[in-house]
Design a protein around this motif. Sequence first.
Motif, PDB file in Angstrom:
ATOM      1  N   MET A   1      -2.877  -5.187  21.184  1.00  0.00           N
ATOM      2  CA  MET A   1      -1.900  -3.974  21.029  1.00  0.00           C
ATOM      3  C   MET A   1      -2.151  -3.857  19.383  1.00  0.00           C
ATOM      4  O   MET A   1      -1.962  -4.863  18.688  1.00  0.00           O
ATOM      5  N   ALA A   2      -2.442  -2.680  18.857  1.00  0.00           N
ATOM      6  CA  ALA A   2      -2.649  -2.420  17.482  1.00  0.00           C
ATOM      7  C   ALA A   2      -1.211  -2.290  16.884  1.00  0.00           C
ATOM      8  O   ALA A   2      -0.161  -1.852  17.534  1.00  0.00           O
ATOM      9  N   LYS A   3      -1.241  -2.914  15.475  1.00  0.00           N
ATOM     10  CA  LYS A   3       0.033  -2.927  14.871  1.00  0.00           C
ATOM     11  C   LYS A   3       0.691  -1.658  14.336  1.00  0.00           C
ATOM     12  O   LYS A   3      -0.277  -0.869  13.991  1.00  0.00           O
ATOM     13  N   GLN A   4       1.848  -1.369  14.988  1.00  0.00           N
ATOM     14  CA  GLN A   4       2.385  -0.326  14.450  1.00  0.00           C
ATOM     15  C   GLN A   4       2.561   0.045  12.761  1.00  0.00           C
ATOM     16  O   GLN A   4       2.858  -1.020  12.181  1.00  0.00           O
ATOM     17  N   SER A   5       2.208   0.962  12.382  1.00  0.00           N
ATOM     18  CA  SER A   5       2.338   1.312  10.767  1.00  0.00           C
ATOM     19  C   SER A   5       3.424   1.774  10.315  1.00  0.00           C
ATOM     20  O   SER A   5       4.346   2.229  11.158  1.00  0.00           O
ATOM     21  N   SER A   6       4.071   1.282   9.264  1.00  0.00           N
ATOM     22  CA  SER A   6       5.273   1.517   8.774  1.00  0.00           C
ATOM     23  C   SER A   6       5.262   2.933   7.818  1.00  0.00           C
ATOM     24  O   SER A   6       6.366   3.291   7.305  1.00  0.00           O
ATOM     25  N   ILE A   7       4.085   3.174   7.514  1.00  0.00           N
ATOM     26  CA  ILE A   7       3.686   4.333   6.457  1.00  0.00           C
ATOM     27  C   ILE A   7       3.950   5.743   7.466  1.00  0.00           C
ATOM     28  O   ILE A   7       3.243   5.821   8.479  1.00  0.00           O
ATOM     29  N   ILE A   8       5.046   6.485   7.214  1.00  0.00           N
ATOM     30  CA  ILE A   8       5.291   7.592   7.830  1.00  0.00           C
ATOM     31  C   ILE A   8       4.628   8.694   6.902  1.00  0.00           C
ATOM     32  O   ILE A   8       4.842   9.081   5.941  1.00  0.00           O
ATOM     33  N   VAL A   9       3.616   9.644   7.806  1.00  0.00           N
ATOM     34  CA  VAL A   9       3.054  10.670   6.852  1.00  0.00           C
ATOM     35  C   VAL A   9       3.668  11.888   7.463  1.00  0.00           C
ATOM     36  O   VAL A   9       4.034  12.320   8.528  1.00  0.00           O
ATOM     37  N   PRO A  10       4.086  12.679   6.241  1.00  0.00           N
ATOM     38  CA  PRO A  10       4.954  13.874   6.539  1.00  0.00           C
ATOM     39  C   PRO A  10       3.898  14.868   7.411  1.00  0.00           C
ATOM     40  O   PRO A  10       2.709  15.020   7.029  1.00  0.00           O
ATOM     41  N   GLU A  11       4.729  15.604   8.240  1.00  0.00           N
ATOM     42  CA  GLU A  11       3.607  16.405   9.036  1.00  0.00           C
ATOM     43  C   GLU A  11       2.790  17.459   8.248  1.00  0.00           C
ATOM     44  O   GLU A  11       3.307  18.055   7.426  1.00  0.00           O
ATOM     45  N   GLY A  12       1.520  17.637   8.396  1.00  0.00           N
ATOM     46  CA  GLY A  12       0.791  18.541   7.937  1.00  0.00           C
ATOM     47  C   GLY A  12       0.015  18.172   6.436  1.00  0.00           C
ATOM     48  O   GLY A  12      -0.700  18.851   5.864  1.00  0.00           O
ATOM     49  N   LEU A  13       0.497  16.984   6.037  1.00  0.00           N
ATOM     50  CA  LEU A  13      -0.030  16.500   4.838  1.00  0.00           C
ATOM     51  C   LEU A  13      -1.520  16.222   4.773  1.00  0.00           C
ATOM     52  O   LEU A  13      -1.884  15.357   5.817  1.00  0.00           O
ATOM     53  N   LYS A  14      -2.189  16.878   4.043  1.00  0.00           N
ATOM     54  CA  LYS A  14      -3.595  16.803   3.942  1.00  0.00           C
ATOM     55  C   LYS A  14      -3.922  16.237   2.609  1.00  0.00           C
ATOM     56  O   LYS A  14      -5.308  16.149   2.338  1.00  0.00           O
ATOM     57  N   ARG A  15      -3.214  16.598   1.483  1.00  0.00           N
ATOM     58  CA  ARG A  15      -3.546  16.472   0.168  1.00  0.00           C
ATOM     59  C   ARG A  15      -2.336  15.997  -0.707  1.00  0.00           C
ATOM     60  O   ARG A  15      -1.251  16.537  -0.466  1.00  0.00           O
ATOM     61  N   VAL A  16      -2.451  14.985  -1.502  1.00  0.00           N
ATOM     62  CA  VAL A  16      -1.575  14.481  -2.352  1.00  0.00           C
ATOM     63  C   VAL A  16      -1.925  14.367  -3.707  1.00  0.00           C
ATOM     64  O   VAL A  16      -3.008  13.811  -3.846  1.00  0.00           O
ATOM     65  N   LEU A  17      -1.098  14.534  -4.732  1.00  0.00           N
ATOM     66  CA  LEU A  17      -1.171  14.091  -5.940  1.00  0.00           C
ATOM     67  C   LEU A  17      -0.751  12.869  -6.141  1.00  0.00           C
ATOM     68  O   LEU A  17       0.631  12.557  -5.864  1.00  0.00           O
ATOM     69  N   LEU A  18      -1.312  11.783  -6.552  1.00  0.00           N
ATOM     70  CA  LEU A  18      -1.111  10.544  -6.567  1.00  0.00           C
ATOM     71  C   LEU A  18      -0.853   9.989  -7.883  1.00  0.00           C
ATOM     72  O   LEU A  18      -2.237   9.814  -8.666  1.00  0.00           O
ATOM     73  N   HIS A  19       0.357   9.629  -8.431  1.00  0.00           N
ATOM     74  CA  HIS A  19       0.474   9.251  -9.741  1.00  0.00           C
ATOM     75  C   HIS A  19       0.059   7.697  -9.738  1.00  0.00           C
ATOM     76  O   HIS A  19       0.419   7.180  -8.985  1.00  0.00           O
ATOM     77  N   ALA A  20      -0.990   7.689 -10.739  1.00  0.00           N
ATOM     78  CA  ALA A  20      -1.430   6.304 -10.462  1.00  0.00           C
ATOM     79  C   ALA A  20      -1.129   5.508 -11.809  1.00  0.00           C
ATOM     80  O   ALA A  20      -1.537   5.883 -12.967  1.00  0.00           O
ATOM     81  N   CYS A  21      -0.554   4.109 -11.676  1.00  0.00           N
ATOM     82  CA  CYS A  21      -0.457   3.522 -13.070  1.00  0.00           C
ATOM     83  C   CYS A  21      -1.558   2.570 -13.301  1.00  0.00           C
ATOM     84  O   CYS A  21      -1.697   2.283 -14.440  1.00  0.00           O
ATOM     85  N   CYS A  22      -2.402   2.351 -12.538  1.00  0.00           N
ATOM     86  CA  CYS A  22      -3.445   1.313 -12.698  1.00  0.00           C
ATOM     87  C   CYS A  22      -4.457   1.572 -11.477  1.00  0.00           C
ATOM     88  O   CYS A  22      -4.063   1.872 -10.531  1.00  0.00           O
TER      89      CYS A  22
END
Length: 192
Positions: A1-22
């Motif tokens: 059985m595949a492990k369930q992901s704890s990352i919840i993706v908002p519905e319809g999210l296809k693009r995100v601005l990712l602030h990157a510290c490094c």
Amino acid sequence: MAKQSSIIVPEGLKRVLLHACCAPCSSAIVEWLLAHEITPVIYYFNPNIYPEAEYLTRKNESKRHAESLGIQWIDDDYSHENWCCAMKGLESEPERGKRCEMCFRYRLLSTAKMAKAQGIEWFATTLASSRWKNLEQINAAGLWAAEQVGGVSFWAQNWRKDGLQERRNELLKAYNFYNQLYCGCEFSMPKA
């Protein structure tokens, strides 16, 4: 059985601005996003980093990583003096204290504004991948920033889970990234 992901993706999210510290902190997150058909636009805004040589090293690593993947990378102003003014009176605060809280607000407000300017509905931050940072402070700052700007949403996520911390360490070696030993500001520098 595949492990369930704890990352919840908002519905319809296809693009995100990712602030990157490094680059090390963003690498596993970017890989995860791409694997889940979410296009990241990396936003590098870290005026807290000191000294400038350290800032430039981290910036160049972030840019190198984005270019190697063909990802859009946005560089913003290195205004360390303005950041210091915003932190005035908080210099003696401990790590995870009020200074960090204010720093998160400062950087994520700029991220929210950039997301809106770029027409990107969602933004997130790699700060939420660091075990050295307070996740509640980061999420509160992101939600606050989204509220201040309006028309954008903060994707509050714990990027430490689901093997992403381990994958970060693997990618750090695979890309031969520079791996910093402190958060970035002069107040978090290791004492000699």
